[in-house]
Write an enzyme that holds these catalytic residues in place. Structure first.
Site, PDB file in Angstrom:
ATOM      1  N   GLN A  94      11.340 -14.262  37.447  1.00 21.96           N
ATOM      2  CA  GLN A  94      11.522 -12.877  37.942  1.00 21.96           C
ATOM      3  C   GLN A  94      10.586 -12.472  39.021  1.00 21.96           C
ATOM      4  O   GLN A  94      10.635 -11.435  39.723  1.00 21.96           O
ATOM      5  CB  GLN A  94      11.465 -11.857  36.721  1.00 21.96           C
ATOM      6  CG  GLN A  94      12.821 -12.050  35.857  1.00 21.96           C
ATOM      7  CD  GLN A  94      12.497 -11.112  34.627  1.00 21.96           C
ATOM      8  OE1 GLN A  94      12.098 -11.404  33.648  1.00 21.96           O
ATOM      9  NE2 GLN A  94      13.106  -9.918  34.750  1.00 21.96           N
TER      10      GLN A  94
ATOM     11  N   GLY B 234       9.336  -8.333  28.101  1.00 24.35           N
ATOM     12  CA  GLY B 234       9.578  -9.646  28.571  1.00 24.35           C
ATOM     13  C   GLY B 234       9.533 -10.003  29.844  1.00 24.35           C
ATOM     14  O   GLY B 234       9.952  -9.172  30.601  1.00 24.35           O
TER      15      GLY B 234
ATOM     16  N   HIS C 223      17.075 -13.659  26.380  1.00 23.58           N
ATOM     17  CA  HIS C 223      17.277 -13.031  27.658  1.00 23.58           C
ATOM     18  C   HIS C 223      16.229 -13.682  28.565  1.00 23.58           C
ATOM     19  O   HIS C 223      16.693 -13.837  29.648  1.00 23.58           O
ATOM     20  CB  HIS C 223      16.895 -11.373  27.194  1.00 23.58           C
ATOM     21  CG  HIS C 223      16.759 -10.596  28.500  1.00 23.58           C
ATOM     22  ND1 HIS C 223      17.921  -9.681  28.704  1.00 23.58           N
ATOM     23  CD2 HIS C 223      16.047 -10.651  29.645  1.00 23.58           C
ATOM     24  CE1 HIS C 223      17.285  -9.109  30.057  1.00 23.58           C
ATOM     25  NE2 HIS C 223      16.517  -9.649  30.510  1.00 23.58           N
ATOM     26  N   GLU C 224      14.884 -14.063  28.294  1.00 18.92           N
ATOM     27  CA  GLU C 224      14.037 -14.470  29.100  1.00 18.92           C
ATOM     28  C   GLU C 224      14.451 -15.867  29.392  1.00 18.92           C
ATOM     29  O   GLU C 224      14.242 -16.343  30.546  1.00 18.92           O
ATOM     30  CB  GLU C 224      12.661 -14.402  28.738  1.00 18.92           C
ATOM     31  CG  GLU C 224      12.114 -12.851  28.510  1.00 18.92           C
ATOM     32  CD  GLU C 224      12.333 -11.950  29.649  1.00 18.92           C
ATOM     33  OE1 GLU C 224      12.455 -12.490  30.930  1.00 18.92           O
ATOM     34  OE2 GLU C 224      12.564 -10.862  29.374  1.00 18.92           O
TER      35      GLU C 224
ATOM     36  N   HIS D 233      16.809 -15.964  32.244  1.00 20.90           N
ATOM     37  CA  HIS D 233      16.490 -16.178  33.474  1.00 20.90           C
ATOM     38  C   HIS D 233      15.601 -17.624  33.814  1.00 20.90           C
ATOM     39  O   HIS D 233      16.196 -17.942  35.205  1.00 20.90           O
ATOM     40  CB  HIS D 233      15.143 -15.099  33.489  1.00 20.90           C
ATOM     41  CG  HIS D 233      15.648 -13.593  33.442  1.00 20.90           C
ATOM     42  ND1 HIS D 233      15.983 -13.212  34.681  1.00 20.90           N
ATOM     43  CD2 HIS D 233      15.213 -12.710  32.661  1.00 20.90           C
ATOM     44  CE1 HIS D 233      16.335 -11.770  34.305  1.00 20.90           C
ATOM     45  NE2 HIS D 233      15.838 -11.592  33.403  1.00 20.90           N
TER      46      HIS D 233
ATOM     47  N   CYS E  82      16.648  -4.658  31.735  1.00 20.15           N
ATOM     48  CA  CYS E  82      15.911  -5.973  32.364  1.00 20.15           C
ATOM     49  C   CYS E  82      15.006  -5.340  33.642  1.00 20.15           C
ATOM     50  O   CYS E  82      15.504  -4.321  34.265  1.00 20.15           O
ATOM     51  CB  CYS E  82      17.042  -6.933  32.835  1.00 20.15           C
ATOM     52  SG  CYS E  82      16.264  -8.533  33.722  1.00 20.15           S
ATOM     53  N   LEU E  83      13.973  -5.942  33.792  1.00 21.11           N
ATOM     54  CA  LEU E  83      13.089  -5.337  34.852  1.00 21.11           C
ATOM     55  C   LEU E  83      13.754  -5.616  36.114  1.00 21.11           C
ATOM     56  O   LEU E  83      13.185  -5.205  37.107  1.00 21.11           O
ATOM     57  CB  LEU E  83      11.527  -6.093  34.663  1.00 21.11           C
ATOM     58  CG  LEU E  83      10.724  -5.465  33.392  1.00 21.11           C
ATOM     59  CD1 LEU E  83       9.437  -6.333  33.448  1.00 21.11           C
ATOM     60  CD2 LEU E  83      10.624  -4.090  33.414  1.00 21.11           C
TER      61      LEU E  83
END
Length: 168
Positions: free
Chosen positions: A51, A46, A134-135, A138, A92-93
């Site tokens: 991000q 994701g 989660h996304e 962000h 997470c990225l």
């Protein structure tokens, strides 16, 4: 298509609240393609536009093993359908190398636009539901580390700051 730079915690730009997309046009579709390419390259499941330092309400997700089930959410809105919370191991990225247990609702409803500007609804559960939540965090300037104790969050912050300094 292009691979975009992913911001990493504790970069303050990750705390920016994303603004709604006004028009789904060619530039938004190009951004979506770039976001998928960036996510797959990372690799991740994701990615939110925040991000990659684009503060618009866009999320891309693909939780399939073969990277063949891409989902796009533009201006997503979420509703919890089941208050049952479950622990999930999240990474997470933007917080590379760290995985922690986060408690989230198991079943949600998402309303959004797709890459063509068409409205749709989805009622995912399991990993897809967790990934969407989660996304969407962000897009609201929140990271999964915000669900952790302040001690764990500070430990992760210090380790990433040290890595960033060494990279300079």
């Amino acid at each position: 298509m292009a691979i975009l730079t992913i911001l990493e915690f504790p970069d303050p730009r990750l705390r920016t609240v994303a603004k709604p997309v006004q028009v789904v046009d060619g530039s938004i579709r190009r951004l979506i393609k770039d976001m998928f390419e960036t996510m797959y390259d990372a690799p991740g499941v994701g990615l939110a536009a925040t991000q990659v330092n684009i503060h618009q309400r866009i999320v891309v997700i693909d939780v399939s093993d073969d990277q063949n089930q891409p989902l796009v959410f533009i201006n997503p809105e979420i509703a919890v359908l089941d208050d049952t919370l479950r622990d999930h191991d999240e990474g997470c990225l933007s917080v590379p190398g760290f995985y922690e247990q986060v408690e989230r609702p198991e079943h949600v409803r998402v309303k959004a636009l797709n890459e063509h500007g068409e409205a749709f609804e989805l009622e995912p559960d399991g990993l897809t539901a967790v990934c969407i939540q989660h996304e969407l965090d962000h897009l609201n300037g929140k990271l999964f580390v915000d669900y952790l104790s302040s001690i764990k969050r500070q430990r992760i912050r210090r380790k990433l700051e040290k890595i960033h300094k060494q990279a300079l």
